[in-house]
Design a protein around this motif. Structure first.
Motif, short mmCIF file in Angstrom:
data_model
loop_
_atom_site.label_atom_id
_atom_site.label_comp_id
_atom_site.label_asym_id
_atom_site.label_seq_id
_atom_site.Cartn_x
_atom_site.Cartn_y
_atom_site.Cartn_z
N ILE A 45 0.72 -1.29 -0.08
CA ILE A 45 0.16 -0.12 0.03
C ILE A 45 0.94 1.33 -0.05
O ILE A 45 0.50 2.42 -0.35
CB ILE A 45 -0.84 0.05 1.20
N LEU A 46 2.08 1.19 0.53
CA LEU A 46 3.15 2.32 0.44
C LEU A 46 3.51 2.52 -0.96
O LEU A 46 3.92 3.89 -1.16
CB LEU A 46 4.08 1.80 1.45
N LYS A 47 3.48 1.70 -1.83
CA LYS A 47 3.97 1.87 -3.20
C LYS A 47 5.33 2.80 -3.31
O LYS A 47 5.32 3.92 -3.97
CB LYS A 47 2.94 2.75 -3.93
N PRO A 48 6.45 2.26 -3.30
CA PRO A 48 7.53 2.70 -3.24
C PRO A 48 7.76 3.18 -4.79
O PRO A 48 7.39 2.11 -5.56
CB PRO A 48 8.62 1.89 -2.55
N SER A 49 8.36 4.10 -5.01
CA SER A 49 8.83 4.67 -6.33
C SER A 49 10.48 4.03 -6.73
O SER A 49 11.26 4.25 -5.95
CB SER A 49 8.50 6.04 -6.25
N ALA A 50 10.26 3.71 -7.76
CA ALA A 50 11.64 3.03 -8.36
C ALA A 50 12.63 4.51 -8.70
O ALA A 50 12.78 4.81 -9.80
CB ALA A 50 11.49 2.28 -9.48
N LEU A 51 13.39 4.75 -7.90
CA LEU A 51 14.49 5.94 -7.94
C LEU A 51 15.86 5.38 -8.13
O LEU A 51 16.75 6.16 -8.63
CB LEU A 51 14.09 6.91 -7.07
N CYS A 52 16.26 4.06 -7.68
CA CYS A 52 17.29 3.50 -7.73
C CYS A 52 17.44 2.52 -8.64
O CYS A 52 16.50 1.91 -9.04
CB CYS A 52 17.54 3.13 -6.48
N SER A 53 18.79 2.17 -9.11
CA SER A 53 18.97 0.96 -9.83
C SER A 53 19.48 -0.03 -8.84
O SER A 53 20.51 -0.19 -8.39
CB SER A 53 20.23 1.33 -10.68
N LEU A 54 18.55 -0.95 -8.43
CA LEU A 54 18.76 -1.98 -7.40
C LEU A 54 18.88 -3.38 -7.75
O LEU A 54 18.11 -3.62 -9.05
CB LEU A 54 17.81 -1.73 -6.44
N PRO A 55 19.53 -4.44 -7.35
CA PRO A 55 20.40 -4.16 -6.26
C PRO A 55 21.60 -3.35 -6.44
O PRO A 55 22.25 -3.43 -7.70
CB PRO A 55 20.78 -5.51 -5.69
N THR A 56 22.18 -2.67 -5.63
CA THR A 56 23.54 -1.96 -5.62
C THR A 56 24.63 -3.29 -5.69
O THR A 56 24.22 -4.21 -4.88
CB THR A 56 23.83 -0.86 -4.73
N ALA A 57 25.80 -2.93 -6.06
CA ALA A 57 26.77 -4.06 -6.31
C ALA A 57 27.43 -4.35 -4.77
O ALA A 57 27.41 -3.14 -4.02
CB ALA A 57 27.83 -3.77 -7.16
N VAL A 58 27.84 -5.45 -4.53
CA VAL A 58 28.89 -5.66 -3.57
C VAL A 58 30.20 -6.14 -4.02
O VAL A 58 30.18 -7.02 -5.05
CB VAL A 58 28.07 -6.95 -2.51
N GLU A 59 31.30 -5.54 -3.56
CA GLU A 59 32.48 -5.87 -4.00
C GLU A 59 33.49 -6.22 -3.00
O GLU A 59 33.54 -5.38 -2.02
CB GLU A 59 32.86 -4.56 -4.98
N PRO A 60 34.46 -6.93 -3.44
CA PRO A 60 35.72 -7.18 -2.22
C PRO A 60 36.56 -6.07 -2.34
O PRO A 60 36.69 -5.05 -3.18
CB PRO A 60 36.36 -8.29 -2.88
N LEU A 61 37.16 -5.60 -1.14
CA LEU A 61 38.14 -4.61 -0.99
C LEU A 61 39.43 -5.21 -0.64
O LEU A 61 39.83 -5.12 0.70
CB LEU A 61 37.81 -3.61 -0.02
#
Length: 321
Positions: free
Chosen positions: A14-30
């Motif tokens: 019911i909250l209907k979030p709006s797609a503003l992001c490119s998801l999922p964001t990456a996870v990367e090793p450091l």
């Protein structure tokens, strides 16, 4: 679906979030930081402007529309990242944006953000202190009228916290897909505290039970106002927990609060921050003095102190303005 929270709690649709992001964001090793060090790239969450505020605004924008608002009123520092994200959103939505600002140390990021807010059409109401900006926001005449939406500093309110509960469930999916190990410790900057609160709730409901290391970057209190502290974070987390209707109790012991990286104050770099900026740059990451630099300094230290995988949640926009 970019919102695993809605799969887990379909009643929240019911909250209907709006797609503003490119998801999922990456996870990367450091690997340059350590063999068990990782980063969650919310710095590239969206274009033209990324960072952690966009995940919150995905849930806030439908709330603004439900209120039929024509003006969003918020507050932040002179170069507020949240104010910039909000002003860009308002421009795209045809809304007016009023931002009450308080001084912070000058830097290229501050100047770039301020110029970008002005170019986006935001009306900046400069005040000489944090208290002055807060009072301007609290006492705005629009509170007695229709059509005004009041958004706290950092794009933080109860519905915004759900954006980072969702983010933690997103991370759980990536772990299940073998993209990264389950972190024993997650390090994130804590300013207005909604990001840390959402991650804390998500850590528990996902079953990861990762320790959330929140790095304080703002004053604990401002007179009667609670600004940035563990108690406020837990209060916001409890509100989200209740909103989800989860059985049982939120585990407060998953939150580890770090107040020893604030230095001389909000936006003021320390030697640790400067070292962290250099270290992050070697890993291809852009961090700054106010939030992410202090959090990265803590991440570097924490990753050496505990044996399990450690994840840095990167909250600063990486895209050039």
């Amino acid at each position: 679906m970019p919102w695993p929270l809605l799969e887990r709690f379909p009643e929240l649709s019911i909250l209907k979030p709006s797609a503003l992001c490119s998801l999922p964001t990456a996870v990367e090793p450091l690997p340059g930081i350590g063999a068990n060090c990782w980063v969650k790239r919310d710095d590239i969450s969206a274009r033209p402007y990324g960072g952690n505020k966009l995940r919150k605004l995905e849930w806030i924008l439908p709330d603004i529309r439900r209120e039929d608002a024509h003006t969003v009123v918020t507050l932040g520092a002179t170069g507020t990242n949240a104010g910039l994200a909000t002003s860009l959103l308002c421009r795209n939505e045809g809304l007016q944006c009023d931002i009450f600002t308080f001084p912070q140390p000058d830097s290229p990021v501050v100047r770039q953000n301020r110029l970008a807010m002005q170019q986006a059409g935001a009306r900046l109401h400069d005040r000489g202190s944090l208290l002055g900006a807060a009072l301007g926001w609290y006492l705005h005449p629009g509170r007695l009228k229709r059509g005004y939406y009041f958004l706290y500093a950092g794009c933080s309110n109860p519905v915004a916290t759900l954006g980072y509960v969702n983010a933690m469930l997103e991370l759980k999916q990536q772990i299940d897909e073998g993209l990264c190990p389950a972190p024993a410790a997650l390090v994130v900057a804590a300013g207005s505290c909604a990001t840390a609160a959402g991650l804390l709730v998500g850590s528990q409901i996902s079953g990861l039970n990762t320790r959330i290391h929140a790095v304080q970057v703002a004053p604990t209190r401002l007179g009667p106002f609670s600004v940035c502290n563990a108690r406020l974070t837990l209060g916001m987390a409890h509100t989200a927990w209740q909103q989800l209707g989860e059985p049982g109790e939120l585990n407060p012991h998953l939150l580890h609060w770090h107040d020893n990286y604030l230095g001389k104050g909000y936006g003021q770099a320390s030697e640790l921050t400067r070292q962290a900026k250099t270290q992050a740059a070697r890993q291809g990451l852009l961090v700054e003095d106010t939030y992410s630099g202090k959090a990265f300094a803590a991440f570097s230290a924490i990753s050496q102190q505990q044996p399990g995988p450690t994840l840095f949640w990167h909250t600063f926009n990486a895209h050039p303005l």
